[in-house]
Design an enzyme around this catalytic site. Structure first.
Site, PDB file in Angstrom:
ATOM      1  N   SER A  18      -5.476  -2.822 -12.919  1.00 28.61           N
ATOM      2  CA  SER A  18      -6.010  -3.710 -11.891  1.00 28.61           C
ATOM      3  C   SER A  18      -4.873  -4.526 -11.272  1.00 28.61           C
ATOM      4  O   SER A  18      -4.803  -4.688 -10.045  1.00 28.61           O
ATOM      5  CB  SER A  18      -7.043  -4.637 -12.521  1.00 28.61           C
ATOM      6  OG  SER A  18      -7.451  -5.585 -11.603  1.00 28.61           O
ATOM      7  N   TRP A  32      -2.845  -2.266  -9.151  1.00 24.97           N
ATOM      8  CA  TRP A  32      -3.557  -1.934  -7.916  1.00 24.97           C
ATOM      9  C   TRP A  32      -3.296  -2.996  -6.846  1.00 24.97           C
ATOM     10  O   TRP A  32      -3.203  -2.697  -5.658  1.00 24.97           O
ATOM     11  CB  TRP A  32      -5.059  -1.835  -8.210  1.00 24.97           C
ATOM     12  CG  TRP A  32      -5.912  -1.641  -6.985  1.00 24.97           C
ATOM     13  CD1 TRP A  32      -6.199  -0.461  -6.371  1.00 24.97           C
ATOM     14  CD2 TRP A  32      -6.586  -2.649  -6.227  1.00 24.97           C
ATOM     15  NE1 TRP A  32      -7.007  -0.679  -5.284  1.00 24.97           N
ATOM     16  CE2 TRP A  32      -7.258  -2.020  -5.167  1.00 24.97           C
ATOM     17  CE3 TRP A  32      -6.680  -4.052  -6.338  1.00 24.97           C
ATOM     18  CZ2 TRP A  32      -8.015  -2.713  -4.234  1.00 24.97           C
ATOM     19  CZ3 TRP A  32      -7.437  -4.736  -5.408  1.00 24.97           C
ATOM     20  CH2 TRP A  32      -8.097  -4.073  -4.379  1.00 24.97           C
ATOM     21  N   HIS A  33      -3.152  -4.247  -7.313  1.00 18.72           N
ATOM     22  CA  HIS A  33      -2.920  -5.328  -6.356  1.00 18.72           C
ATOM     23  C   HIS A  33      -1.565  -5.208  -5.665  1.00 18.72           C
ATOM     24  O   HIS A  33      -1.406  -5.672  -4.543  1.00 18.72           O
ATOM     25  CB  HIS A  33      -3.030  -6.697  -7.042  1.00 18.72           C
ATOM     26  CG  HIS A  33      -4.445  -7.152  -7.185  1.00 18.72           C
ATOM     27  ND1 HIS A  33      -5.229  -6.771  -8.239  1.00 18.72           N
ATOM     28  CD2 HIS A  33      -5.227  -7.924  -6.391  1.00 18.72           C
ATOM     29  CE1 HIS A  33      -6.433  -7.316  -8.099  1.00 18.72           C
ATOM     30  NE2 HIS A  33      -6.457  -8.010  -6.982  1.00 18.72           N
ATOM     31  N   GLY A  34      -0.614  -4.631  -6.329  1.00 18.98           N
ATOM     32  CA  GLY A  34       0.690  -4.492  -5.686  1.00 18.98           C
ATOM     33  C   GLY A  34       1.699  -3.837  -6.602  1.00 18.98           C
ATOM     34  O   GLY A  34       1.623  -3.960  -7.824  1.00 18.98           O
ATOM     35  N   PHE A  60      -2.550  -5.660  -0.112  1.00 18.07           N
ATOM     36  CA  PHE A  60      -2.999  -4.836  -1.233  1.00 18.07           C
ATOM     37  C   PHE A  60      -3.650  -3.561  -0.719  1.00 18.07           C
ATOM     38  O   PHE A  60      -4.060  -2.753  -1.472  1.00 18.07           O
ATOM     39  CB  PHE A  60      -3.968  -5.617  -2.119  1.00 18.07           C
ATOM     40  CG  PHE A  60      -3.408  -6.937  -2.542  1.00 18.07           C
ATOM     41  CD1 PHE A  60      -2.082  -7.012  -2.969  1.00 18.07           C
ATOM     42  CD2 PHE A  60      -4.127  -8.094  -2.454  1.00 18.07           C
ATOM     43  CE1 PHE A  60      -1.537  -8.232  -3.337  1.00 18.07           C
ATOM     44  CE2 PHE A  60      -3.590  -9.305  -2.827  1.00 18.07           C
ATOM     45  CZ  PHE A  60      -2.302  -9.378  -3.266  1.00 18.07           C
TER      46      PHE A  60
END
Lengths: 472, 384
Positions: free
Chosen positions: A319, A322-324, A472
């Site tokens: 997670s 996934w944000h960066g 993102f």
């Protein structure tokens, strides 16, 4: 294109809405698709072709998958998932991997890999997750595949949500693709919701964001004091919430105006009693995606405690990632994963016993997490945390118009903690039911008009307007 | 369906139509050009339009750079943009005393320019050596020109001093190593001419019969400029044994249009309801004394001299061939500003009655804007 831009507010939205409400029902989805492609391609049209191609391939691959059985079905699933994750990996993570490999090679004295940086298409993370829900839902036989290409393309490219969510699983919207009711009251509720979101972004998040930036990124030579570091990260905490939830409100509001009902994405997250609860209230659609499409397939809550903790850590590491594609996001994910494990071990139970401390404690944990999140530079994140916990220095740089920033921080705090947004939401949702009085309707719509006009004035007269979650 | 529900639906339909019209209104105004753009003061638009047109081409379209500029272009050309800016500015000003104009701030009931502490605390201090060198150069130029042509440094008043009590505490700290203090001190120690209007205005501010600086201005008021020039002529007469003509003036009734120059900060704040200064006095100049000679001067100055220049005071006391060199040509000038061209420099300098370097405190970091160095090079070094 972003919602809080002149081109969207003055041209795109009114024209798209006007045409939409004038054309026959059979053309409505096609019109939304055209508008959505125009919306997405305004920023960088090159990527729209990549995404269109991938979506069309997905559409046919999933149909093939649906018609097959056994290992062939699985092969189609793997092909489709690999293609989408491959795109995400290439566009979002290849720079990161090459950069880190090059660090290693450089340290070992080996010549590095020459690489020209890949540009990140906006919204690709949301696009990928949404596509995955369709593929997996059909594979699991939760849904039949979409039969019309333009309807599927519309679902994927639906402009209110393609850039920054909410992530809408296929099963949640499938019935609305062909059959949605466009009641005037729903339109009005959507307008009010959109205006509230626009106000959250333009009036509050932008103002607080400037203040946060000035405090968190001081001029060279100025030492970040403990007080400034806390105030800065507190301002960022409010900024990111108002920015992202504002975007979600706008997306949901636009959805209403076109007759769609998107899932909620926020539910007073800063009033959570534990980190576990925080993740049920913050970016709800991402949490649900992670739970349904990753955590449960990994085993979920089944198996030994160690296995559950492993699952939690994997989910939160991914997670974060996934944000960066930066180490700070990965660490941020791990940080939250660890708190979730602590919740499972003892913390949530303990916090339930001392409720008066649970909200401030959870908030403190979240705020510290944002110190890892606000920057892509791991050194800056460490300096920020060090300053916060040094307990040295009580001076805060006083900026011109300090009173304005204080006002907006207080206002944002009130909205966050007193649950004023749900009250506004409930007010606007009253339109969906016909029980509301005429005066009530007028008051709510007037509030929306006021917020819309004030925000519009600020959008037109300013230049700086980025959304945090765009990257993102 | 009940009657009440039906009634509500009809009302909701009406509201929906109203909202759709509201959403479409700015677009209709733009397309049908229903409203002329509201005038704004002091606004420089970027040349987005020009650039967007120059970026036409598939490459720029596909990488998004054309769209980016097109967005700016659309924003800048919106017919409701200027009125939006005024409303935004008014909201910010009314709620938070915030002025959305570069380097302008509002405290108490006063508009200030350059709120920052830089010149007060000496952050932009030129340095002792540079100031001493400049003053030595003035000495050498004076020697080359002869004592009859004084070089007068006049320091214009600054609100940060006059109304320092209105500023936040941290903004009123001072050091003697600021350009203002140190230039003045060095000039006086070397017997060079220096008139400190800043100190004088501070001394007479509370007893003045008319505002010396408008609440909405950053320059001296017309009254302030007039008495300052009167004082300058007195000083000249005293130090050069001349009897130059002094300003002749009288107060007149306020014009209907507020005094633009005295309210310059208010104007560039672009507010919907600007708070003009009602205390300001307007002035008319007249000439009865033709027997006394006017001053021929080279005036190297910042915008403080604009107030002298544009409302009749300049012609009242300075000869027609006096030259006003705005920022000594280092800033784009307007109107009749004249830069000394090559070939007439030395000749002109030896023909004037005096040279006036008029500078606001904040502009002292570029003391004389290069004039002293140029004059030193031409009159001292080249002569040697």
């Amino acid at each position: 294109m972003v919602f809080s831009s002149v081109i969207f507010l003055i041209y795109f939205l009114p024209i798209t809405l006007a045409v939409y409400h004038l054309i026959p029902k059979s053309l409505k989805n096609i019109w939304i698709l055209i508008a959505s492609i125009a919306f997405y391609s305004w920023g960088a049209p090159t990527f729209v072709f990549v995404l269109l191609m991938s979506t069309i391939i997905d559409f046919y691959a999933v149909q093939k998958m649906d018609k097959s059985a056994g290992p062939i079905r699985k092969r189609w699933l793997i092909f489709s998932i690999s293609m989408n994750l491959g795109l995400l990996m290439y566009f979002k993570y290849s720079n990161f991997f090459i950069e880190n490999v090059n660090y290693g090679l450089e340290a070992a004295g080996i010549s590095t890999i020459s690489w020209s940086e890949v540009i990140l298409p906006i919204g690709i993370s949301f696009y990928t997750f949404q596509t995955l829900t369709y593929i997996i839902d059909v594979y699991r036989k939760d849904n039949r595949p979409q039969q019309r290409l333009h309807n599927y393309l519309m679902y994927i490219f639906l402009f209110p949500q393609i850039i920054a969510g909410p992530i809408i699983t296929y099963k949640k919207i499938v019935h609305q693709i062909n059959n949605r009711t466009e009641k005037p009251s729903l339109f009005l509720a959507g307008f009010v919701r959109f205006s509230v979101g626009l106000g959250k972004k333009v009036l509050i998040a932008n103002t607080i964001g400037y203040y946060a930036h000035e405090l968190l990124f001081p001029d060279q030579g100025i030492i970040l004091t403990c007080a400034a570091a806390w105030l800065g990260i507190l301002a960022y905490t409010l900024q990111i919430y108002f920015d992202f939830s504002g975007y979600s409100d706008m997306a949901i509001g636009i959805g209403y105006m076109f007759g769609f009902k998107f899932p909620e994405n926020f539910d007073r997250p800063y009033t959570s009693y534990s980190i576990s609860q925080f993740w049920r209230k913050w970016h709800i659609t991402l949490g649900e995606f992670m739970k349904n499409y990753l955590y449960i397939p990994l085993g979920g809550n089944r198996g030994s405690a160690l296995k559950i903790y492993r699952n939690l850590i994997i989910v939160f590491l991914l997670s974060g990632f996934w944000h960066g594609a930066h180490w700070t996001f990965i660490i941020w994910g791990a940080y939250h994963g660890l708190w979730l494990i602590l919740d499972r071990l003892f913390l949530e139970q303990w916090l339930n016993k001392v409720k008066w401390i649970a909200i401030p404690f959870t908030f403190l944990v979240v705020v510290n997490g944002w110190a890892l999140f606000f920057t892509e530079d791991i050194n800056e994140a460490c300096q920020q945390l060090a300053a916060m916990w040094s307990f040295k220095g009580s001076t805060i740089p006083i900026l011109p118009h300090q009173n304005m920033y204080q006002f907006y921080i207080l206002l944002a705090g009130l909205f966050c903690f007193l649950g004023l947004f749900p009250a506004l939401r409930q007010l606007s949702d009253k339109f969906v039911s016909e029980r509301s009085t005429i005066i009530g309707q007028l008051f709510t719509v007037s509030t929306g008009v006021f917020l819309f006009l004030e925000s519009l004035v600020y959008v037109i007269s300013s230049d700086f307007n980025p959304f945090i979650y765009f990257k993102f | 369906m009940s009657k009440k529900v039906k009634y509500h639906e009809t009302f909701a339909k009406f509201l929906k139509l109203a909202i759709m019209s509201l959403l479409l209104l700015p677009f209709i105004i733009q397309v049908l050009k229903l409203k002329e753009a509201y005038p704004l003061h002091g606004v420089q638009f970027s040349n987005a339009e020009k650039y967007a047109d120059s970026l036409k081409g598939s490459e720029n379209y596909f990488n998004g750079s054309w769209q980016q500029l097109k967005s700016y272009q659309i924003q800048e050309n919106l017919l409701i943009r200027n009125v939006s800016i005024k409303i935004r500015n008014q909201i910010d000003f009314s709620l938070f005393n915030k002025v959305n104009a570069q380097n302008l701030y509002y405290y108490g009931n006063q508009f200030f320019r350059f709120y920052c502490v830089d010149y007060h605390e000496g952050i932009l201090f030129m340095g002792e050596d540079e100031i001493k060198e400049k003053v030595q150069k003035i000495k050498a130029i004076t020697y080359a020109l002869g004592d009859s042509i004084p070089i007068i440094t006049a320091i214009a008043p600054t609100k940060s001093y006059l109304y320092s009590d209105l500023l936040p505490e941290y903004n009123t700290k001072e050091t003697e190593y600021s350009n203002y203090r140190y230039i003045k001190k060095t000039l006086l120690e070397n017997n060079m001419h220096c008139i400190d209007f800043n100190q004088w205005f501070m001394d007479i501010n509370t007893t003045s019969i008319a505002p010396l600086m408008g609440t909405g201005g950053v320059h001296w008021s017309r009254y302030g400029a007039t008495i300052a020039m009167d004082s300058l002529i007195n000083y000249l007469n005293e130090h050069t044994n001349n009897d130059f003509k002094k300003p002749e003036w009288r107060f007149v009734q306020e014009e209907e249009v507020p005094n633009v120059n005295d309210n310059d900060a208010v104007y560039v704040s672009n507010l919907k309801c600007p708070p003009f200064d009602n205390e300001l006095r307007n002035i008319a100049y007249y000439e009865t004394d033709s027997s006394r000679k006017k001053v021929k001067a080279l005036i190297v100055a910042d915008s403080f001299f604009d107030v002298v220049s544009y409302f009749g005071l300049r012609n009242n006391i300075f000869t027609e061939d006096s030259k006003f060199d705005y920022y000594y040509g280092t800033q784009p000038g307007i109107g009749e500003n004249q830069h000394l061209e090559e070939g007439i420099f030395e000749e002109y300098l030896t023909s004037v009655d005096c040279i006036i370097i008029l500078s606001a405190v904040v502009n002292l970091e570029n003391y004389s804007w290069g004039f002293i160095d140029e004059a030193y090079k031409r009159l001292v070094l080249e002569e040697v």
